[in-house]
Write an enzyme that holds these catalytic residues in place. Structure first.
Site, mmCIF file in Angstrom:
data_model
loop_
_atom_site.group_PDB
_atom_site.id
_atom_site.type_symbol
_atom_site.label_atom_id
_atom_site.label_comp_id
_atom_site.label_asym_id
_atom_site.label_seq_id
_atom_site.Cartn_x
_atom_site.Cartn_y
_atom_site.Cartn_z
ATOM 1 N N SER A 1 40.182 32.686 29.345
ATOM 2 C CA SER A 1 40.358 33.830 28.438
ATOM 3 C C SER A 1 39.337 33.873 27.300
ATOM 4 O O SER A 1 39.671 34.273 26.178
ATOM 5 C CB SER A 1 41.797 33.870 27.896
ATOM 6 O OG SER A 1 42.720 34.040 28.965
ATOM 7 N N ASN B 1 31.774 33.565 36.051
ATOM 8 C CA ASN B 1 32.393 33.392 37.360
ATOM 9 C C ASN B 1 33.066 34.714 37.716
ATOM 10 O O ASN B 1 34.104 35.055 37.170
ATOM 11 C CB ASN B 1 33.418 32.250 37.287
ATOM 12 C CG ASN B 1 34.226 32.104 38.559
ATOM 13 O OD1 ASN B 1 33.908 32.727 39.582
ATOM 14 N ND2 ASN B 1 35.279 31.301 38.521
ATOM 15 N N HIS C 1 37.158 24.636 41.146
ATOM 16 C CA HIS C 1 37.864 25.584 40.277
ATOM 17 C C HIS C 1 39.367 25.477 40.539
ATOM 18 O O HIS C 1 39.782 25.253 41.683
ATOM 19 C CB HIS C 1 37.367 27.010 40.543
ATOM 20 C CG HIS C 1 37.848 27.965 39.508
ATOM 21 N ND1 HIS C 1 39.112 28.507 39.546
ATOM 22 C CD2 HIS C 1 37.260 28.444 38.375
ATOM 23 C CE1 HIS C 1 39.269 29.297 38.483
ATOM 24 N NE2 HIS C 1 38.165 29.276 37.756
ATOM 25 N N LYS D 1 34.489 35.509 40.367
ATOM 26 C CA LYS D 1 35.620 35.336 41.300
ATOM 27 C C LYS D 1 35.478 36.340 42.456
ATOM 28 O O LYS D 1 34.353 36.640 42.841
ATOM 29 C CB LYS D 1 36.951 35.450 40.550
ATOM 30 C CG LYS D 1 36.981 34.512 39.331
ATOM 31 C CD LYS D 1 38.326 34.355 38.695
ATOM 32 C CE LYS D 1 38.220 33.377 37.525
ATOM 33 N NZ LYS D 1 39.512 33.090 36.891
ATOM 34 N N GLU E 1 38.962 23.855 31.976
ATOM 35 C CA GLU E 1 39.682 25.121 32.100
ATOM 36 C C GLU E 1 41.178 24.848 32.227
ATOM 37 O O GLU E 1 41.676 24.606 33.342
ATOM 38 C CB GLU E 1 39.209 25.886 33.339
ATOM 39 C CG GLU E 1 37.739 26.248 33.312
ATOM 40 C CD GLU E 1 37.440 27.486 34.154
ATOM 41 O OE1 GLU E 1 36.680 28.329 33.667
ATOM 42 O OE2 GLU E 1 37.976 27.617 35.268
ATOM 43 N N GLU F 1 41.577 27.622 40.896
ATOM 44 C CA GLU F 1 42.076 28.541 41.931
ATOM 45 C C GLU F 1 41.829 27.962 43.319
ATOM 46 O O GLU F 1 42.628 28.160 44.246
ATOM 47 C CB GLU F 1 41.420 29.924 41.763
ATOM 48 C CG GLU F 1 41.986 30.638 40.530
ATOM 49 C CD GLU F 1 41.028 31.569 39.820
ATOM 50 O OE1 GLU F 1 40.002 31.948 40.407
ATOM 51 O OE2 GLU F 1 41.299 31.906 38.652
ATOM 52 N N GLY G 1 42.889 33.742 32.813
ATOM 53 C CA GLY G 1 43.329 35.085 33.172
ATOM 54 C C GLY G 1 44.618 35.517 32.492
ATOM 55 O O GLY G 1 45.245 36.495 32.901
HETATM 56 P P1 13P Z 1 39.173 34.125 32.618
HETATM 57 O O1 13P Z 1 37.978 34.114 31.670
HETATM 58 O O2 13P Z 1 39.357 35.419 33.328
HETATM 59 O O3 13P Z 1 40.402 33.616 31.927
HETATM 60 O O4 13P Z 1 38.831 33.061 33.779
HETATM 61 C C1 13P Z 1 38.363 31.812 33.423
HETATM 62 C C2 13P Z 1 37.873 31.150 34.650
HETATM 63 O O5 13P Z 1 38.649 30.774 35.513
HETATM 64 C C3 13P Z 1 36.428 30.988 34.818
HETATM 65 O O6 13P Z 1 36.134 30.146 35.882
#
Ligand code: 13P
Length: 256
Positions: free
Chosen positions: A213, A9, A94, A11, A166, A96, A172
């Site tokens: 992560s 992803n 997601h 983002k 997640e 976010e 992150g």
């Molecule tokens: P990170 O791997 O940057 O922690 O993000 C995970 C994520 O949100 C994947 O959708």
């Protein structure tokens, strides 16, 4: 046996030019790692370019979101039909999108029903916040997100769904969950919720990913768990060595 699944992803990262550069280095290396379902999810505007670059490879392409309506007056939105023209996959719900763009279990469910209608493989994200984790509400939150988000899906389509666990506190932050903790949620909460919705056999067929992560160095800890069928990778999916390393770990831990 469930085919291992690793998706990147991206983002809101990479312009079209940057996407071209990343994919032209990454795709040949990823393409050699057969046995794992490998999917790239760039931003909408780079989908067309990345789609051309992936032609003739075994790699899949996914969008990071979509609207549930087929078309109409929804300024700024992208429809399932538009996604389907370019992609086989779509990330839905997601954290976010839930945190910053007001998505709820209900809107996630509408989008999932649209994915079913348009024959897109959905990657549905669930996971508790730090506060919910701290107050021991993980099981309740994740179970309810799964039951409400996947409501009304047909048992025939169910095995196509990919669920990503997640935990928001692990995204992150560089503070990944432990493999054992993710296994306890994925095997002890999500798969039982899927069995409640679709029956035990369909629940066994659904891939459940861990996200938060994940790196090439901690990936094996996750992939060695029985109910962790792969990963949804954020930051590390933007680095060729890291992402290729994660897929390599999936291949060896799952023995494919
Ligand atoms: P990170 O791997 O940057 O922690 O993000 C995970 C994520 O949100 C994947 O959708």
């Amino acid at each position: 046996m469930r085919t291992p699944f690793v998706a990147g992803n991206w983002k809101m990262n990479k312009t079209i030019a940057e996407a071209r550069e990343l994919v032209s280095t990454m795709a040949p290396q990823l393409n050699a790692l057969t046995g794992v379902e490998r999917v790239l999810c760039p931003p909408f505007v780079a989908l067309n370019e990345v789609s051309s670059l992936l032609k003739g490879t075994g790699l899949g392409l996914g969008a990071q979101n979509m609207h549930w309506e087929e078309k109409g007056a929804f300024t700024g939105e992208v429809s399932p039909a538009m996604v389907k023209e370019l992609c086989g996959y779509v990330i839905l719900g997601h954290s976010e999108r839930r945190a910053y763009f007001g998505e709820t279990d209900e809107t996630v469910n509408r989008k999932l029903l649209a994915a079913q209608k348009f024959d897109l493989t959905p990657i549905v994200c669930v996971g508790e916040t730090l506060e919910q984790y701290g107050s021991n509400r993980t099981r309740e939150v994740v179970s309810s997100q799964t039951l409400l988000g996947l409501k009304g899906i047909s048992p025939e389509f169910a095995p196509r769904i990919v669920v990503a666990y997640e935990p928001v506190w692990a995204i992150g932050t560089g503070k990944a969950s432990s493999g054992a903790n993710a296994q306890s949620v994925q095997g002890g909460v999500i798969r039982p919720a899927l069995a409640e919705l679709f029956g035990a056999d369909a629940a066994q067929a659904i891939r459940i990913l861990y996200g938060g992560s994940v790196t090439a160095s901690n990936a094996a800890e996750f992939f060695s768990q029985p109910d962790i069928d792969g990963a949804l990778v954020g930051g590390a999916s933007l680095k060729v060595d890291e992402f290729v390393g994660i897929v390599t770990q999936a291949k060896s831990e799952k023995g494919v």
